[in-house]
Scaffold this motif. Structure first.
Motif, mmCIF file in Angstrom:
data_model
loop_
_atom_site.group_PDB
_atom_site.id
_atom_site.type_symbol
_atom_site.label_atom_id
_atom_site.label_comp_id
_atom_site.label_asym_id
_atom_site.label_seq_id
_atom_site.Cartn_x
_atom_site.Cartn_y
_atom_site.Cartn_z
ATOM 1 N N ARG A 170 -12.543 10.569 7.043
ATOM 2 C CA ARG A 170 -11.480 9.907 6.282
ATOM 3 C C ARG A 170 -10.488 10.932 5.732
ATOM 4 N N HIS A 171 -10.997 12.046 5.218
ATOM 5 C CA HIS A 171 -10.120 13.092 4.688
ATOM 6 C C HIS A 171 -9.198 13.625 5.783
ATOM 7 N N ASN A 172 -9.778 13.894 6.961
ATOM 8 C CA ASN A 172 -8.978 14.404 8.076
ATOM 9 C C ASN A 172 -7.941 13.372 8.534
ATOM 10 N N THR A 173 -8.310 12.112 8.534
ATOM 11 C CA THR A 173 -7.402 11.051 8.956
ATOM 12 C C THR A 173 -6.247 10.892 7.971
ATOM 13 N N ILE A 174 -6.549 10.911 6.684
ATOM 14 C CA ILE A 174 -5.498 10.807 5.666
ATOM 15 C C ILE A 174 -4.568 12.015 5.749
ATOM 16 N N SER A 175 -5.136 13.199 5.919
ATOM 17 C CA SER A 175 -4.318 14.413 6.057
ATOM 18 C C SER A 175 -3.397 14.311 7.265
ATOM 19 N N LYS A 193 2.041 5.354 13.659
ATOM 20 C CA LYS A 193 1.209 4.320 13.043
ATOM 21 C C LYS A 193 0.074 5.007 12.293
ATOM 22 N N PRO A 194 -0.001 4.819 10.967
ATOM 23 C CA PRO A 194 -1.078 5.465 10.206
ATOM 24 C C PRO A 194 -2.439 4.946 10.644
ATOM 25 N N GLN A 195 -3.438 5.786 10.462
ATOM 26 C CA GLN A 195 -4.797 5.433 10.846
ATOM 27 C C GLN A 195 -5.667 5.291 9.607
ATOM 28 N N LYS A 196 -6.750 4.556 9.760
ATOM 29 C CA LYS A 196 -7.680 4.302 8.664
ATOM 30 C C LYS A 196 -9.096 4.423 9.201
ATOM 31 N N VAL A 197 -9.984 4.987 8.411
ATOM 32 C CA VAL A 197 -11.388 5.109 8.800
ATOM 33 C C VAL A 197 -12.139 3.867 8.340
ATOM 34 N N VAL A 198 -12.911 3.286 9.247
ATOM 35 C CA VAL A 198 -13.726 2.112 8.942
ATOM 36 C C VAL A 198 -15.177 2.563 8.924
ATOM 37 N N THR A 218 -9.118 3.473 13.054
ATOM 38 C CA THR A 218 -8.271 2.419 13.617
ATOM 39 C C THR A 218 -6.847 2.613 13.120
ATOM 40 N N GLU A 219 -5.898 2.026 13.837
ATOM 41 C CA GLU A 219 -4.509 2.077 13.395
ATOM 42 C C GLU A 219 -4.255 0.969 12.382
ATOM 43 N N GLN A 220 -3.406 1.259 11.417
ATOM 44 C CA GLN A 220 -3.003 0.263 10.429
ATOM 45 C C GLN A 220 -1.668 -0.327 10.880
ATOM 46 N N PRO A 221 -1.584 -1.618 11.100
ATOM 47 C CA PRO A 221 -0.337 -2.217 11.578
ATOM 48 C C PRO A 221 0.662 -2.467 10.439
ATOM 49 N N VAL A 222 1.245 -1.398 9.920
ATOM 50 C CA VAL A 222 2.180 -1.511 8.798
ATOM 51 C C VAL A 222 3.422 -0.683 9.119
ATOM 52 N N MET A 223 4.596 -1.193 8.782
ATOM 53 C CA MET A 223 5.812 -0.418 8.955
ATOM 54 C C MET A 223 6.478 -0.273 7.597
ATOM 55 N N MET A 224 6.611 0.952 7.138
ATOM 56 C CA MET A 224 7.162 1.209 5.813
ATOM 57 C C MET A 224 8.604 1.724 5.859
ATOM 58 N N GLN A 225 9.008 2.334 6.987
ATOM 59 C CA GLN A 225 10.321 2.960 7.054
ATOM 60 C C GLN A 225 11.115 2.403 8.232
ATOM 61 N N ASN A 226 12.431 2.572 8.198
ATOM 62 C CA ASN A 226 13.283 2.100 9.291
ATOM 63 C C ASN A 226 12.995 2.819 10.599
#
Length: 126
Positions: free
Chosen positions: A18-23, A35-40, A76-84
């Protein structure tokens, strides 16, 4: 007791992943269409602990084992779009998750240390 250590080991592995993924998410904050990733892990662990009696039958060594042993954490990938630009990294959320994960990791290392102290006490009392 050894099962507790095994669970804590898997949780530590998930925390490192999780730390490596967030980094990695934070490093790609300016990458277009990233696409940001998240650890499950916790959801899978909860399912394993509640259904620990179920063990799937493997008819081939190439099959993924089901039940019986703790599954690995995965990304997994997080299906979110925050920026243009199509980038979905929310820096505030990532930093919050990183802090939460650091506290979780420290708690796990403390707990595994306590498990080993119990083992050491049991060995010395014989």
């Amino acid at each position: 007791m050894l099962q507790n250590i095994s669970i804590l080991q898997k949780a530590l592995d998930a925390s490192v992943l999780r730390h490596n993924t967030i980094s990695n998410n934070l490093a790609n904050v300016s990458t277009p269409n990233y696409k940001p990733q998240k650890v499950v892990f916790e959801e899978m662990l909860k399912g394993e602990l509640t259904n620990s009696n179920f063990i799937g039958k493997r008819t081939s060594s190439k099959h993924i084992p089901i039940g019986g042993s703790l599954t690995q954490a995965y990304v997994t990938e997080q299906p979110v779009m925050m920026q243009n630009s199509g980038n979905g990294v929310d820096v505030d959320q990532e930093m919050t998750d990183l802090t939460k994960n650091s506290i979780w990791y420290q708690t796990l290392t403390y707990q595994i240390g306590e498990e080993f102290n119990l083992l050491k006490t049991a060995i010395r009392s014989r």
